[in-house]
Design an enzyme around this catalytic site. Structure first.
Site, PDB file in Angstrom:
ATOM      1  N   LYS A  83      24.129 -65.590 -14.042  1.00 27.42           N
ATOM      2  CA  LYS A  83      22.721 -65.351 -14.363  1.00 27.42           C
ATOM      3  C   LYS A  83      22.010 -66.705 -14.446  1.00 27.42           C
ATOM      4  CE  LYS A  83      20.691 -61.745 -17.229  1.00 27.42           C
ATOM      5  NZ  LYS A  83      20.750 -61.125 -18.542  1.00 27.42           N
TER       6      LYS A  83
HETATM    7  O1  G3P Z   1      19.339 -59.179 -20.721  1.00 25.16           O
HETATM    8  C1  G3P Z   1      18.011 -59.382 -20.420  1.00 25.16           C
HETATM    9  C2  G3P Z   1      17.037 -58.409 -21.022  1.00 25.16           C
HETATM   10  O2  G3P Z   1      17.461 -57.104 -20.811  1.00 25.16           O
HETATM   11  C3  G3P Z   1      16.633 -58.715 -22.440  1.00 25.16           C
HETATM   12  O3  G3P Z   1      16.008 -57.649 -23.065  1.00 25.16           O
HETATM   13  O4  G3P Z   1      15.271 -56.551 -25.143  1.00 25.16           O
HETATM   14  O5  G3P Z   1      15.673 -59.017 -25.152  1.00 25.16           O
HETATM   15  O6  G3P Z   1      13.711 -58.067 -23.976  1.00 25.16           O
HETATM   16  P1  G3P Z   1      15.119 -57.840 -24.409  1.00 25.16           P
END
Ligand code: G3P
Length: 217
Positions: A83
């Site tokens: 990533k």
């Molecule tokens: O892993 C990346 C993404 O899904 C993060 O989500 O909930 O931290 O905005 P969030």
């Protein structure tokens, strides 16, 4: 549409594997920090448990560092996806890692232009963050529609991972648009099974079954 779990939690991954609906896992430094465990220990365990792609994130800000970390992460297993954040340095790193045969998932995508650049650099996956756009009064799902249209216009193979998912309707809308993958928190995956009419209907069937003569079970 493939279902990924966005987590570093081993128990959640085991539960989703047991349900038989898990296609892959995405992690990020925040999710790993929540486990309180050593990064390498958690990463190795997830890569071994899951057959599908497992995204592990780099933390360097320059291309050289990202490439070094990416190559190190890729050694953990054939299913590792590196990533990389959507920055100019990240875009340089994507090209090197992909030419090494290491799949890259470009993270922190908030605009169609960023997704297009990541795809032009040869990324295997892009991760547009929809929930964080909704959080600032934008329309996250509009980004998915636009990225999908652009990729379809040019037959781009880069797969769309709908990320930063907050609730079951995000998953349904992603599938309606035709996104390749939706990565979701465990709580969202659990909720996908639920409907109050299913519970009500099952309760009634079981009650009525008690009235049936000659029940074999
Ligand atoms: O892993 C990346 C993404 O899904 C993060 O989500 O909930 O931290 O905005 P969030």
């Amino acid at each position: 549409m493939q279902f990924f779990l966005d987590t570093g939690n081993i128990d959640e991954i085991k539960q989703a594997l047991d349900w038989g609906i898990l296609d892959g896992v995405t992690t990020n430094p925040t999710l790993i920090s929540k486990t309180g465990r050593s990064f390498m220990e958690v990463a190795k365990e997830i890569v071994k448990l899951v057959d599908g792609p497992v995204s592990l994130e780099t933390v360097s800000l320059n291309a050289e560092g990202m490439i070094k970390e990416g190559r190190m992460l890729a050694e953990l297993g054939d299913n590792v996806v590196v990533k990389i954040p959507m920055t100019p340095e990240g875009v340089k790193a994507i090209q090197v890692l992909e030419s090494d045969g290491i799949p890259v998932n470009v993270t922190l995508i908030f605009s169609p232009a960023q997704a297009l650049i990541a795809a032009k650099a040869g990324a295997t996956f892009v991760s547009p963050f929809i929930g964080r756009i909704d959080d600032v009064s934008g329309e996250g799902m509009k980004l998915i529609r636009e990225v999908k249209t652009i990729f379809d216009n040019y037959d781009i193979d880069t797969e769309i991972i709908v990320a930063s998912v907050r609730h079951p309707m995000h998953v349904v809308e992603a599938a309606l648009i035709g996104a390749d993958i939706c990565t979701m928190p465990f709580e969202v995956m659990k909720k996908l099974f639920n409907h109050p009419l299913t519970d009500k209907g099952l309760e009634q069937f079981l009650k009525d079954w008690e009235k049936v003569p000659g029940r074999p079970f």
